[in-house]
Each structure stands twice: as C-alpha cells, then as structure tokens.
Design a protein around this motif. Structure first.
Motif, PDB file in Angstrom:
ATOM      1  N   ALA A  91      -8.245   4.504   1.682  1.00 25.54           N
ATOM      2  CA  ALA A  91      -8.658   5.664   2.477  1.00 25.54           C
ATOM      3  C   ALA A  91      -7.706   6.835   2.256  1.00 25.54           C
ATOM      4  N   ASP A  92      -6.407   6.547   2.182  1.00 23.63           N
ATOM      5  CA  ASP A  92      -5.410   7.606   1.992  1.00 23.63           C
ATOM      6  C   ASP A  92      -5.586   8.303   0.649  1.00 23.63           C
ATOM      7  N   LYS A 115     -17.174  -1.682   3.984  1.00 25.32           N
ATOM      8  CA  LYS A 115     -16.174  -0.694   4.401  1.00 25.32           C
ATOM      9  C   LYS A 115     -15.453  -0.117   3.186  1.00 25.32           C
ATOM     10  N   GLU A 155      -6.418   0.673   3.905  1.00 25.61           N
ATOM     11  CA  GLU A 155      -5.733   1.885   4.382  1.00 25.61           C
ATOM     12  C   GLU A 155      -5.267   2.732   3.195  1.00 25.61           C
ATOM     13  N   LYS A 160       1.282  -1.334   4.476  1.00 26.88           N
ATOM     14  CA  LYS A 160      -0.013  -0.637   4.487  1.00 26.88           C
ATOM     15  C   LYS A 160      -0.992  -1.491   3.707  1.00 26.88           C
ATOM     16  N   ASN A 161      -2.127  -1.851   4.335  1.00 27.94           N
ATOM     17  CA  ASN A 161      -3.051  -2.740   3.622  1.00 27.94           C
ATOM     18  C   ASN A 161      -3.887  -1.953   2.607  1.00 27.94           C
ATOM     19  N   GLY A 171       0.796  -1.224   0.000  1.00 27.75           N
ATOM     20  CA  GLY A 171       0.000   0.000   0.000  1.00 27.75           C
ATOM     21  C   GLY A 171       0.827   1.272   0.000  1.00 27.75           C
TER      22      GLY A 171
END
Lengths: 178, 124
Positions: B67-68, B94, B64, B60-61, B35
């Motif tokens: 979202a970033d 989600k 995540e 970082k999955n 990620g």
C-alpha cells in the motif's frame, strides 16, 4: 455443527504428511507417543502461535538439527550454520501452520499467525500436554521429529459441518497472476 | 547484469531460495528482510523490474508495504507479487485491489516462480 478439535487435529496430521512429503528427505509415517524428552542430540524446536476470536494456540516442531540441515531447501548446504538452520526450522513451522490454516478457513475460522520463534539445546522437552492437545511423532534415524499442537477454544465454539463453497483458499504451491 | 528483482522476506532461507532460483536464471537480486527495509530498497532501486514480497513480516507486513509503495506514484508500474503461506481469498483480493500483480503460496516452486518472473518482469 462440527467439533473444532477434530478438525484441527485432522488438519495438522494431513499438513504434516503433505509438508514432509514435499521435503527432499524421507520422513516415515507417524508413530505413537513421543519420548518424555529428546535424546542427547542437538535439537531445535520452532514454535508459532495463532489466534482468532474463537481459538488460540500454537504448534511446535522439535527435531534433531540433522533433520533441518538435511532438508534445507537450497543446493549449497556446505556453509550452513546454526543461524541458517534455525531460520529454516522457523520456516517449517510457519509453512506447517499455513497449510493447516488454509484447511481450516473454509469452516469459517480465520487464524492470525504470529512470527515463529526457535530454541536450541539438548534434552528439549515439551510441556505436559493439556486436554485437547495433539502430539504427533515421526521416526528420524535413531531419534524423532515431534509436532505438537496446543490450543484452547471459547466455550460453545462449533464449526460449519461442511466447508463453505464461497471461501475456498489457495493451497500450498498455488500461483496466481492477476 | 540481468533485470533486477527485489525480494522481501524475513526468512533468510526463503531469500536464499529466491536468490538461488532467480540468479540462476540470470536475474540480479536485491534483498530486504521486512517491509520497512523493503520500501527503502525499492526507493533506492528505481531500475527494479519486479518485487517479490512476503505477507507476514515484523515491523511492516507485505500488504502494508504494498500500500505504501503504490501510494507513491513513482512505483505505480512496478509489478509486486506476494509470496506467502496465506491462501485466504480475502487477503488475495485485498492485495489485488492494492495493486499486486500475483500471489504465490509457499513452498516455492522454482518453475512457477520463474514463469511468473518472466511474465511480469520479462526475460532476464
């Protein structure tokens, strides 16, 4: 309430059958007990752990390199080295646990999955099985593919008798566009 | 060159499968292995038409990373599809809430992958 050991064992068996059926080489039906250790062939063993508030464990897939190289899922196989085949071994363990996880989820258990790890060598051998573990062996030419499940549950842990209808996970190969 | 698709997965096998399928259909493919690298590659490829991203990755999955990049306004319109072994509807929701446009469960089915790419990125 349902015994979790039975569900985990059944889920792993069915996940193995479905995963191996999806591969381009034929894997025969499961045999009985594994050999005490692998024959003197180069082997890979890939492991991936899982945990929830009620259970922790790991699955291991051990097989000759020829199994992983023969099932490598791209058309160009001529440049495959140990690094590439090891990565595929890890991905097989990951996809196997993914299938199992999605079968268990409707019974109220959400597993968190670790990153897979792979080891390479000759005469690889699993640890002595503990109570509640499962070892499934598939014939592979003159050798074998061994899938192992080790797990431990929190005392008194039981599952829903029937899968919950409101928590149905997607299954392998499914696709959604929002 | 065809439209550009960024693939983010820690498995080199999965990346090779994606490259083979997508480039065979005329797409240009750029790779990243987690990620952190994925977010960097997305920033560096403003002309990308789509991102295909694993969920469980080191550093970082995928959720995540999603979202970033969605928090960064310049990628708001970039379609992101999650490609994973996960089928948990909670995670799917989600991802959808965070701005993902699709969810594919491994193993990769080339016809479904290409249909998804054509729908979200357009023809190569």
């Amino acid at each position: 309430m349902r015994n979790p050991e039975e569900l985990f064992h059944t889920s792993l068996r069915e996940s193995c059958d479905a995963l191996f059926e999806s591969l381009p080489l034929t894997v025969l039906a499961a045999l009985g007990r594994a050999r005490d250790c692998a024959l003197n062939t180069q082997q890979l063993a890939s492991m991936v752990g899982f945990v929830s508030s009620e259970v922790k464990g790991a699955i291991t897939v051990r097989a000759p390199i020829s199994f992983f190289s023969g099932t490598y899922p791209t058309s160009k196989k001529e440049a495959l080295g140990l690094r590439e085949v090891s990565d595929w071994a890890a991905e097989i363990a990951n996809q196997l646990l993914g299938r199992m996880k999605n079968m268990i989820l409707p019974y109220g258990v959400s597993l968190s999955v670790a990153t897979p790890a792979t080891v390479y060598g000759n005469f690889l051998k699993e640890a002595e099985p503990r109570e509640g573990s499962l070892r499934i062996v598939f014939p592979w030419h003159d050798d074998e593919i061994c899938v192992s499940l080790e797990m431990s549950f929190e005392p008194g842990f039981l599952l829903l008798d029937e899968p919950a209808s409101e928590n149905v996970p997607l299954q392998a190969g499914d696709a959604l566009v929002f | 060159m065809g439209k550009k698709v960024i693939v983010v997965d820690d498995s080199s096998t999965i990346r090779r499968q994606l490259v083979e399928t997508l480039s065979g259909a005329g797409y240009e493919v750029v790779e990243a292995s987690d990620g952190v690298e994925g977010a960097r590659v997305i920033d560096a490829n403003a002309d990308a038409a789509m991102v295909i991203c694993d969920v469980n990755m080191p550093n970082k999955n995928g959720l995540e990373m999603l979202a970033d990049i969605k928090a960064n306004g310049k990628h708001a319109a970039l379609p992101v599809v999650m490609l994973t072994t996960e089928g948990d509807p909670v995670l799917v929701q989600k991802a959808k809430s965070a701005g993902a446009k699709g969810w594919l469960v491994k193993p990769i089915k080339p016809d479904l992958l290409l249909a998804t790419a054509r729908k979200l990125a357009g023809a190569a």
